[in-house]
Design a protein around this motif. Structure first.
Motif, PDB file in Angstrom:
ATOM      1  N   ALA A 217     -10.455  23.768   8.142  1.00 31.55           N
ATOM      2  CA  ALA A 217     -10.182  23.683   9.581  1.00 31.55           C
ATOM      3  C   ALA A 217     -10.431  22.263  10.042  1.00 31.55           C
ATOM      4  O   ALA A 217     -11.276  21.547   9.495  1.00 31.55           O
ATOM      5  CB  ALA A 217     -11.061  24.661  10.348  1.00 31.55           C
ATOM      6  N   LYS A 218      -9.689  21.876  11.078  1.00 34.90           N
ATOM      7  CA  LYS A 218      -9.847  20.544  11.654  1.00 34.90           C
ATOM      8  C   LYS A 218      -9.710  20.638  13.173  1.00 34.90           C
ATOM      9  O   LYS A 218      -8.778  21.262  13.691  1.00 34.90           O
ATOM     10  CB  LYS A 218      -8.783  19.596  11.096  1.00 34.90           C
ATOM     11  CG  LYS A 218      -8.856  18.188  11.684  1.00 34.90           C
ATOM     12  CD  LYS A 218      -7.775  17.296  11.085  1.00 34.90           C
ATOM     13  CE  LYS A 218      -7.849  15.888  11.664  1.00 34.90           C
ATOM     14  NZ  LYS A 218      -6.799  15.003  11.080  1.00 34.90           N
ATOM     15  N   TYR A 219     -10.679  20.020  13.862  1.00 37.88           N
ATOM     16  CA  TYR A 219     -10.622  19.949  15.327  1.00 37.88           C
ATOM     17  C   TYR A 219     -10.665  18.479  15.722  1.00 37.88           C
ATOM     18  O   TYR A 219     -11.504  17.716  15.259  1.00 37.88           O
ATOM     19  CB  TYR A 219     -11.796  20.690  15.964  1.00 37.88           C
ATOM     20  CG  TYR A 219     -11.810  20.590  17.468  1.00 37.88           C
ATOM     21  CD1 TYR A 219     -10.888  21.297  18.232  1.00 37.88           C
ATOM     22  CD2 TYR A 219     -12.735  19.776  18.122  1.00 37.88           C
ATOM     23  CE1 TYR A 219     -10.882  21.207  19.612  1.00 37.88           C
ATOM     24  CE2 TYR A 219     -12.741  19.676  19.501  1.00 37.88           C
ATOM     25  CZ  TYR A 219     -11.807  20.393  20.242  1.00 37.88           C
ATOM     26  OH  TYR A 219     -11.800  20.294  21.611  1.00 37.88           O
ATOM     27  N   GLU A 220      -9.737  18.095  16.587  1.00 37.26           N
ATOM     28  CA  GLU A 220      -9.631  16.694  16.965  1.00 37.26           C
ATOM     29  C   GLU A 220      -9.363  16.558  18.450  1.00 37.26           C
ATOM     30  O   GLU A 220      -8.479  17.217  19.008  1.00 37.26           O
ATOM     31  CB  GLU A 220      -8.499  16.032  16.156  1.00 37.26           C
ATOM     32  CG  GLU A 220      -8.332  14.551  16.420  1.00 37.26           C
ATOM     33  CD  GLU A 220      -7.294  13.911  15.509  1.00 37.26           C
ATOM     34  OE1 GLU A 220      -7.127  12.686  15.561  1.00 37.26           O
ATOM     35  OE2 GLU A 220      -6.649  14.658  14.733  1.00 37.26           O
ATOM     36  N   LYS A 221     -10.156  15.730  19.100  1.00 40.97           N
ATOM     37  CA  LYS A 221      -9.898  15.335  20.472  1.00 40.97           C
ATOM     38  C   LYS A 221     -10.078  13.830  20.557  1.00 40.97           C
ATOM     39  O   LYS A 221     -10.249  13.167  19.539  1.00 40.97           O
ATOM     40  CB  LYS A 221     -10.801  16.085  21.443  1.00 40.97           C
ATOM     41  CG  LYS A 221     -12.274  15.904  21.218  1.00 40.97           C
ATOM     42  CD  LYS A 221     -13.102  16.803  22.133  1.00 40.97           C
ATOM     43  CE  LYS A 221     -12.778  16.557  23.600  1.00 40.97           C
ATOM     44  NZ  LYS A 221     -13.670  17.345  24.498  1.00 40.97           N
ATOM     45  N   LYS A 222     -10.102  13.285  21.739  1.00 47.17           N
ATOM     46  CA  LYS A 222     -10.006  11.845  21.904  1.00 47.17           C
ATOM     47  C   LYS A 222     -11.043  11.074  21.088  1.00 47.17           C
ATOM     48  O   LYS A 222     -10.699  10.142  20.360  1.00 47.17           O
ATOM     49  CB  LYS A 222     -10.128  11.487  23.383  1.00 47.17           C
ATOM     50  CG  LYS A 222      -9.909  10.012  23.666  1.00 47.17           C
ATOM     51  CD  LYS A 222      -9.933   9.729  25.152  1.00 47.17           C
ATOM     52  CE  LYS A 222      -9.686   8.240  25.410  1.00 47.17           C
ATOM     53  NZ  LYS A 222      -9.703   7.914  26.851  1.00 47.17           N
ATOM     54  N   ASN A 223     -12.314  11.427  21.181  1.00 45.32           N
ATOM     55  CA  ASN A 223     -13.375  10.676  20.518  1.00 45.32           C
ATOM     56  C   ASN A 223     -14.132  11.485  19.473  1.00 45.32           C
ATOM     57  O   ASN A 223     -15.223  11.092  19.065  1.00 45.32           O
ATOM     58  CB  ASN A 223     -14.368  10.139  21.556  1.00 45.32           C
ATOM     59  CG  ASN A 223     -13.728   9.128  22.496  1.00 45.32           C
ATOM     60  OD1 ASN A 223     -12.887   8.346  22.077  1.00 45.32           O
ATOM     61  ND2 ASN A 223     -14.114   9.161  23.765  1.00 45.32           N
ATOM     62  N   LYS A 260     -16.725   8.803  18.184  1.00 42.67           N
ATOM     63  CA  LYS A 260     -16.500   7.471  18.741  1.00 42.67           C
ATOM     64  C   LYS A 260     -17.229   7.410  20.085  1.00 42.67           C
ATOM     65  O   LYS A 260     -16.695   7.824  21.114  1.00 42.67           O
ATOM     66  CB  LYS A 260     -15.003   7.244  18.915  1.00 42.67           C
ATOM     67  CG  LYS A 260     -14.596   5.801  19.096  1.00 42.67           C
ATOM     68  CD  LYS A 260     -13.084   5.705  19.105  1.00 42.67           C
ATOM     69  CE  LYS A 260     -12.648   4.247  19.202  1.00 42.67           C
ATOM     70  NZ  LYS A 260     -11.165   4.136  19.254  1.00 42.67           N
ATOM     71  N   PRO A 261     -18.492   6.931  20.127  1.00 45.02           N
ATOM     72  CA  PRO A 261     -19.333   7.107  21.318  1.00 45.02           C
ATOM     73  C   PRO A 261     -19.012   6.171  22.474  1.00 45.02           C
ATOM     74  O   PRO A 261     -19.387   6.456  23.616  1.00 45.02           O
ATOM     75  CB  PRO A 261     -20.741   6.834  20.783  1.00 45.02           C
ATOM     76  CG  PRO A 261     -20.534   5.921  19.625  1.00 45.02           C
ATOM     77  CD  PRO A 261     -19.215   6.302  19.025  1.00 45.02           C
ATOM     78  N   TYR A 262     -18.332   5.065  22.237  1.00 40.73           N
ATOM     79  CA  TYR A 262     -18.159   4.067  23.294  1.00 40.73           C
ATOM     80  C   TYR A 262     -16.697   3.863  23.659  1.00 40.73           C
ATOM     81  O   TYR A 262     -16.142   2.779  23.580  1.00 40.73           O
ATOM     82  CB  TYR A 262     -18.776   2.728  22.874  1.00 40.73           C
ATOM     83  CG  TYR A 262     -20.230   2.829  22.544  1.00 40.73           C
ATOM     84  CD1 TYR A 262     -21.161   3.212  23.507  1.00 40.73           C
ATOM     85  CD2 TYR A 262     -20.688   2.556  21.264  1.00 40.73           C
ATOM     86  CE1 TYR A 262     -22.503   3.316  23.196  1.00 40.73           C
ATOM     87  CE2 TYR A 262     -22.036   2.647  20.941  1.00 40.73           C
ATOM     88  CZ  TYR A 262     -22.932   3.034  21.930  1.00 40.73           C
ATOM     89  OH  TYR A 262     -24.256   3.145  21.619  1.00 40.73           O
ATOM     90  N   GLY A 263     -16.057   4.937  24.069  1.00 46.42           N
ATOM     91  CA  GLY A 263     -14.689   4.847  24.569  1.00 46.42           C
ATOM     92  C   GLY A 263     -13.744   4.217  23.574  1.00 46.42           C
ATOM     93  O   GLY A 263     -13.589   4.690  22.448  1.00 46.42           O
ATOM     94  N   GLU A 264     -13.112   3.117  23.962  1.00 45.78           N
ATOM     95  CA  GLU A 264     -12.118   2.452  23.126  1.00 45.78           C
ATOM     96  C   GLU A 264     -12.740   1.426  22.178  1.00 45.78           C
ATOM     97  O   GLU A 264     -12.028   0.756  21.440  1.00 45.78           O
ATOM     98  CB  GLU A 264     -11.074   1.761  24.014  1.00 45.78           C
ATOM     99  CG  GLU A 264     -10.289   2.711  24.894  1.00 45.78           C
ATOM    100  CD  GLU A 264      -9.563   3.766  24.076  1.00 45.78           C
ATOM    101  OE1 GLU A 264      -9.035   3.419  22.993  1.00 45.78           O
ATOM    102  OE2 GLU A 264      -9.517   4.924  24.522  1.00 45.78           O
ATOM    103  N   ALA A 265     -14.049   1.261  22.210  1.00 46.56           N
ATOM    104  CA  ALA A 265     -14.691   0.304  21.312  1.00 46.56           C
ATOM    105  C   ALA A 265     -14.469   0.713  19.855  1.00 46.56           C
ATOM    106  O   ALA A 265     -14.566   1.899  19.522  1.00 46.56           O
ATOM    107  CB  ALA A 265     -16.190   0.218  21.618  1.00 46.56           C
ATOM    108  N   PRO A 266     -14.168  -0.240  18.958  1.00 49.22           N
ATOM    109  CA  PRO A 266     -13.893   0.082  17.540  1.00 49.22           C
ATOM    110  C   PRO A 266     -15.177   0.363  16.763  1.00 49.22           C
ATOM    111  O   PRO A 266     -15.553  -0.375  15.853  1.00 49.22           O
ATOM    112  CB  PRO A 266     -13.186  -1.175  17.039  1.00 49.22           C
ATOM    113  CG  PRO A 266     -13.760  -2.277  17.873  1.00 49.22           C
ATOM    114  CD  PRO A 266     -13.988  -1.685  19.240  1.00 49.22           C
TER     115      PRO A 266
END
Length: 281
Positions: A217-223, A260-266
Motif C-alpha cells: 500500500a502507498k499513501y501520498e499527499k503533499k508533504n 517534508k516538514p518545511y513546505g517547499e524547502a528541499p
C-alpha cells in the motif's frame, strides 16, 4: 520503417557486423529486429620475461583465444486504449570461445574450450481496467546450455567434457486499486520453476518451485509519503539424486515514511524498516 547497418574491423582478427530494422506494422503495433555477429582470433603478441632482467624475454603470440558469437533479438510493442501496453521480446545468443588460461612455467599452450547457447521469450502486458483499477502480467521462458571441454585433463579419464542445461518458466500478475485520493493498494503474485541438468557424476539435477505473494500500500499527499508491504515466499525443491533441501516459507515485511516538514524547502526526513530474503542461485 527505418534501419541501420554497421561493420567494425579491428586488430587481432576482429570482425563485428550488426544490423537493426524497425517497422510500424499498424497504428498499434511496432516491431524491432536486430542481429549482431562477432569473430576474433585474439592472437595478440606479448613478451614473456625471464626473471627480473628487462632485456631477457621471449616474444610470443597468444593462442587458443578465438571468439565466435552471434546475437539475434526482436521486440514487438503494442499500444492500446485505456493505457494498454504490450511488449513481447525474443532473444538468442550463442558463442564458441577458446580459454587461453595462464602462462605457467613458460608454457603458453592451452586447449580448453567453452560453448554457450542461451535464449528466452518473454511478454509484458498492462491495462487500465477502470479509472481506479489497473492490471499487469508478465511471462517468460528461458533456456541456457553450456559445454566445457578440456581434452588434456590430467586425471584418470584423460578428458573433461561437461555439459549443463537450465530451463526456467516465470509467471507474474498484479492488480492495483486506488480506492481513495492519494491511496493505492496492490496485490501481486509470482510463480517460477527452474530446473538444471548436467553430465557431472552424481549431479543432483535439481528443480526449484517458487511462489511469491506481495500485498503493498502507498499513501501520498503533499508533504507525506507512506508505503508498507508484506511479502510471502514459499519454496519447494526436488532432486533426482541425493536429498533436496527442506521446504521453506518466509514472511518479509517492509515500511517506509518520508516527511517534508518545511513546505517547499528541499529537505526530507525519512524512516524505513525492511526485512529481505533471497535464496542462493
Amino acid at each position: 520503417y527505418r534501419g541501420t547497418v554497421g561493420f567494425k574491423y579491428g586488430s587481432f582478427g576482429l570482425v563485428n557486423p550488426d544490423a537493426l530494422f524497425e517497422l510500424k506494422l499498424n497504428g498499434n503495433l511496432d516491431l524491432s529486429v536486430s542481429a549482431e555477429g562477432l569473430k576474433a582470433t585474439g592472437n595478440y603478441p606479448y613478451r614473456l620475461y625471464y626473471g627480473d632482467a628487462e632485456e631477457s624475454y621471449t616474444a610470443a603470440t597468444r593462442s587458443n583465444n578465438e571468439v565466435n558469437a552471434i546475437r539475434l533479438e526482436s521486440t514487438l510493442f503494442g499500444h492500446f486504449k485505456k493505457e494498454g501496453k504490450l511488449e513481447v521480446k525474443s532473444y538468442y545468443y550463442q558463442s564458441s570461445r577458446g580459454l587461453p588460461g595462464a602462462v605457467i612455467l613458460y608454457n603458453p599452450y592451452a586447449s580448453q574450450h567453452l560453448w554457450d547457447k542461451a535464449g528466452f521469450l518473454q511478454g509484458h502486458f498492462e491495462q487500465e481496467l477502470t479509472h481506479d483499477l489497473s492490471f499487469q502480467a508478465n511471462a517468460k521462458y528461458n533456456k541456457s546450455w553450456q559445454r566445457y571441454l578440456n581434452p588434456d585433463y590430467l586425471g584418470s579419464e584423460g578428458i573433461e567434457d561437461h555439459r549443463y542445461e537450465q530451463d526456467e518458466v516465470y509467471l507474474s500478475a498484479s492488480l492495483m486499486e486506488k480506492p481513495l485520493m492519494g491511496l493505492a493498494i496492490a496485490l501481486s503474485a509470482d510463480w517460477s520453476v527452474n530446473g538444471m541438468k548436467s553430465t557431472l557424476y552424481e549431479f543432483a539435477n535439481p528443480s526449484r518451485y517458487i511462489l511469491l505473494a506481495n500485498l503493498s500500500a502507498k499513501y501520498e499527499k503533499k508533504n507525506l509519503i507512506v508505503t508498507a508491504g508484506l511479502l510471502g515466499t514459499a519454496i519447494n525443491e526436488e532432486t533426482l539424486v541425493s536429498e533436496p533441501a527442506s521446504d521453506l516459507f518466509k514472511m518479509s515485511p517492509s515500511f517506509n515514511i518520508s516527511v517534508k516538514p518545511y513546505g517547499e524547502a528541499p529537505f526530507r526526513i525519512r524512516f524505513f524498516y525492511k526485512e529481505s530474503f533471497r535464496m542462493p542461485s
